[in-house]
Design an enzyme around this catalytic site. Sequence first.
Site, PDB file in Angstrom:
ATOM      1  N   GLU A   1       0.821  -1.215   0.000  1.00  0.00           N
ATOM      2  CA  GLU A   1       0.000   0.000   0.000  1.00  0.00           C
ATOM      3  C   GLU A   1       0.853   1.261   0.000  1.00  0.00           C
ATOM      4  O   GLU A   1       2.047   1.215   0.296  1.00  0.00           O
ATOM      5  CB  GLU A   1      -0.961  -0.013   1.190  1.00  0.00           C
ATOM      6  CG  GLU A   1      -0.284  -0.254   2.519  1.00  0.00           C
ATOM      7  CD  GLU A   1      -0.263   0.954   3.418  1.00  0.00           C
ATOM      8  OE1 GLU A   1      -0.273   2.075   2.895  1.00  0.00           O
ATOM      9  OE2 GLU A   1      -0.208   0.776   4.643  1.00  0.00           O
TER      10      GLU A   1
ATOM     11  N   LYS B   1      -5.955  10.713   0.611  1.00  0.00           N
ATOM     12  CA  LYS B   1      -5.937   9.423   1.297  1.00  0.00           C
ATOM     13  C   LYS B   1      -7.197   8.677   0.855  1.00  0.00           C
ATOM     14  O   LYS B   1      -8.311   9.040   1.226  1.00  0.00           O
ATOM     15  CB  LYS B   1      -5.924   9.609   2.811  1.00  0.00           C
ATOM     16  CG  LYS B   1      -5.889   8.299   3.592  1.00  0.00           C
ATOM     17  CD  LYS B   1      -5.946   8.547   5.089  1.00  0.00           C
ATOM     18  CE  LYS B   1      -5.958   7.241   5.867  1.00  0.00           C
ATOM     19  NZ  LYS B   1      -6.082   7.464   7.326  1.00  0.00           N
TER      20      LYS B   1
ATOM     21  N   VAL C   1      -5.668   0.289   3.094  1.00  0.00           N
ATOM     22  CA  VAL C   1      -5.800  -1.162   2.980  1.00  0.00           C
ATOM     23  C   VAL C   1      -6.977  -1.535   2.084  1.00  0.00           C
ATOM     24  O   VAL C   1      -6.846  -2.364   1.179  1.00  0.00           O
ATOM     25  CB  VAL C   1      -5.955  -1.801   4.374  1.00  0.00           C
ATOM     26  CG1 VAL C   1      -6.369  -3.275   4.261  1.00  0.00           C
ATOM     27  CG2 VAL C   1      -4.648  -1.694   5.155  1.00  0.00           C
TER      28      VAL C   1
ATOM     29  N   ASP D   1     -17.743   4.538  14.006  1.00  0.00           N
ATOM     30  CA  ASP D   1     -16.435   4.699  13.382  1.00  0.00           C
ATOM     31  C   ASP D   1     -15.784   3.330  13.212  1.00  0.00           C
ATOM     32  O   ASP D   1     -15.095   2.830  14.103  1.00  0.00           O
ATOM     33  CB  ASP D   1     -15.562   5.626  14.232  1.00  0.00           C
ATOM     34  CG  ASP D   1     -14.328   6.101  13.490  1.00  0.00           C
ATOM     35  OD1 ASP D   1     -14.073   5.595  12.380  1.00  0.00           O
ATOM     36  OD2 ASP D   1     -13.618   6.989  14.014  1.00  0.00           O
TER      37      ASP D   1
ATOM     38  N   SER E   1     -13.568   1.009  10.345  1.00  0.00           N
ATOM     39  CA  SER E   1     -12.773   1.105   9.126  1.00  0.00           C
ATOM     40  C   SER E   1     -13.376   0.306   7.975  1.00  0.00           C
ATOM     41  O   SER E   1     -13.883  -0.806   8.165  1.00  0.00           O
ATOM     42  CB  SER E   1     -11.353   0.605   9.397  1.00  0.00           C
ATOM     43  OG  SER E   1     -10.603   0.522   8.199  1.00  0.00           O
ATOM     44  N   ALA E   2     -13.259   0.884   6.776  1.00  0.00           N
ATOM     45  CA  ALA E   2     -13.674   0.179   5.565  1.00  0.00           C
ATOM     46  C   ALA E   2     -12.797  -1.034   5.282  1.00  0.00           C
ATOM     47  O   ALA E   2     -13.174  -1.895   4.473  1.00  0.00           O
ATOM     48  CB  ALA E   2     -13.647   1.128   4.370  1.00  0.00           C
TER      49      ALA E   2
ATOM     50  N   LYS F   1      -4.230  -1.868  14.262  1.00  0.00           N
ATOM     51  CA  LYS F   1      -3.520  -0.766  14.901  1.00  0.00           C
ATOM     52  C   LYS F   1      -3.876  -0.668  16.387  1.00  0.00           C
ATOM     53  O   LYS F   1      -5.027  -0.826  16.774  1.00  0.00           O
ATOM     54  CB  LYS F   1      -3.817   0.542  14.182  1.00  0.00           C
ATOM     55  CG  LYS F   1      -3.225   0.583  12.772  1.00  0.00           C
ATOM     56  CD  LYS F   1      -3.412   1.927  12.127  1.00  0.00           C
ATOM     57  CE  LYS F   1      -2.690   1.972  10.779  1.00  0.00           C
ATOM     58  NZ  LYS F   1      -3.273   1.073   9.780  1.00  0.00           N
TER      59      LYS F   1
END
Length: 289
Positions: A14, A75, A95, A127, A129-130, A148
């Site tokens: 990435e 981003k 990602v 919230d 993440s995709a 993370k």
Amino acid sequence: RCKSTANTPIVALESTLIAHGLPYPANVRTARESEAAVRAEGAVPATIAVLDGVPTIGLTEDEIEHLAKTPGVLKASRRDLANAVAQGRTAATTVSATMALADAAGIRVFATGGIGGVHKNATNAWDVSADLTELGRTPVAVVCAGAKSLLDLPNTLEMLETLSVPVVCFGCDEFPAFYLTSSGLPAPIRADDVATIAKLLQAHWQLGGAGVVIAQPPPAALALDPAQFNNWLQEAERLAAIANITGPAITPFVLARLAELSGGKTVESNQALIVANARLAARISIALF
């Protein structure tokens, strides 16, 4: 730049770490070391980004340098790819976006630092993440150091289970936590060699499965002390709240503050684990193809 991958062990890499994840020149050095690690194992690296509206599989050294130095690089997660293409933007891929483009190019193994997941305030702000939904629908193996450390890791693993995403921990009994060797959470699946991982991937995809998380701990010499890291993280999160940082901006903001608070230790750990993951991904790709 990747015309055929059917019989070629290729590892996707990435580009968000280049434009947003690491400071210059550590970002360029890490990208180049990751590519070198893949080549050293006998596979082909393909760093992925969108350049002037063109999804690009395999950046040149000059393009990596340009991405690292250019201000205002978008981003891009999966949802942002079409907008980047339509507007002719240059975008670093997260990602989820890297998985989507790797899949389009026929690449099945991808190495990154850590995946995104469920944030700690997700019960109030949704919230999430995709990266997780992409793992639930795109047949790409993501080699990482777990999720993370700033995330809600128990709920991240719960979400991966809901999305039918296997989580394979390489050589460890507990799920890694990016900078930390362990999250304290038991490994859903343990594998101790790449041949076992390759067999699992083949079986998963033959059965119609999508993404797979392959998590290995960061190199022990540069893993962080959990108590010390937690102190830095609490301060970084406090600064983010004061600055009202939310959404996609929260992760790069917190990572930057962690780098400052730790005197660069988080950057060193991040660099080392990214390169180690690229090396493992290459070995898995070769075992597959």
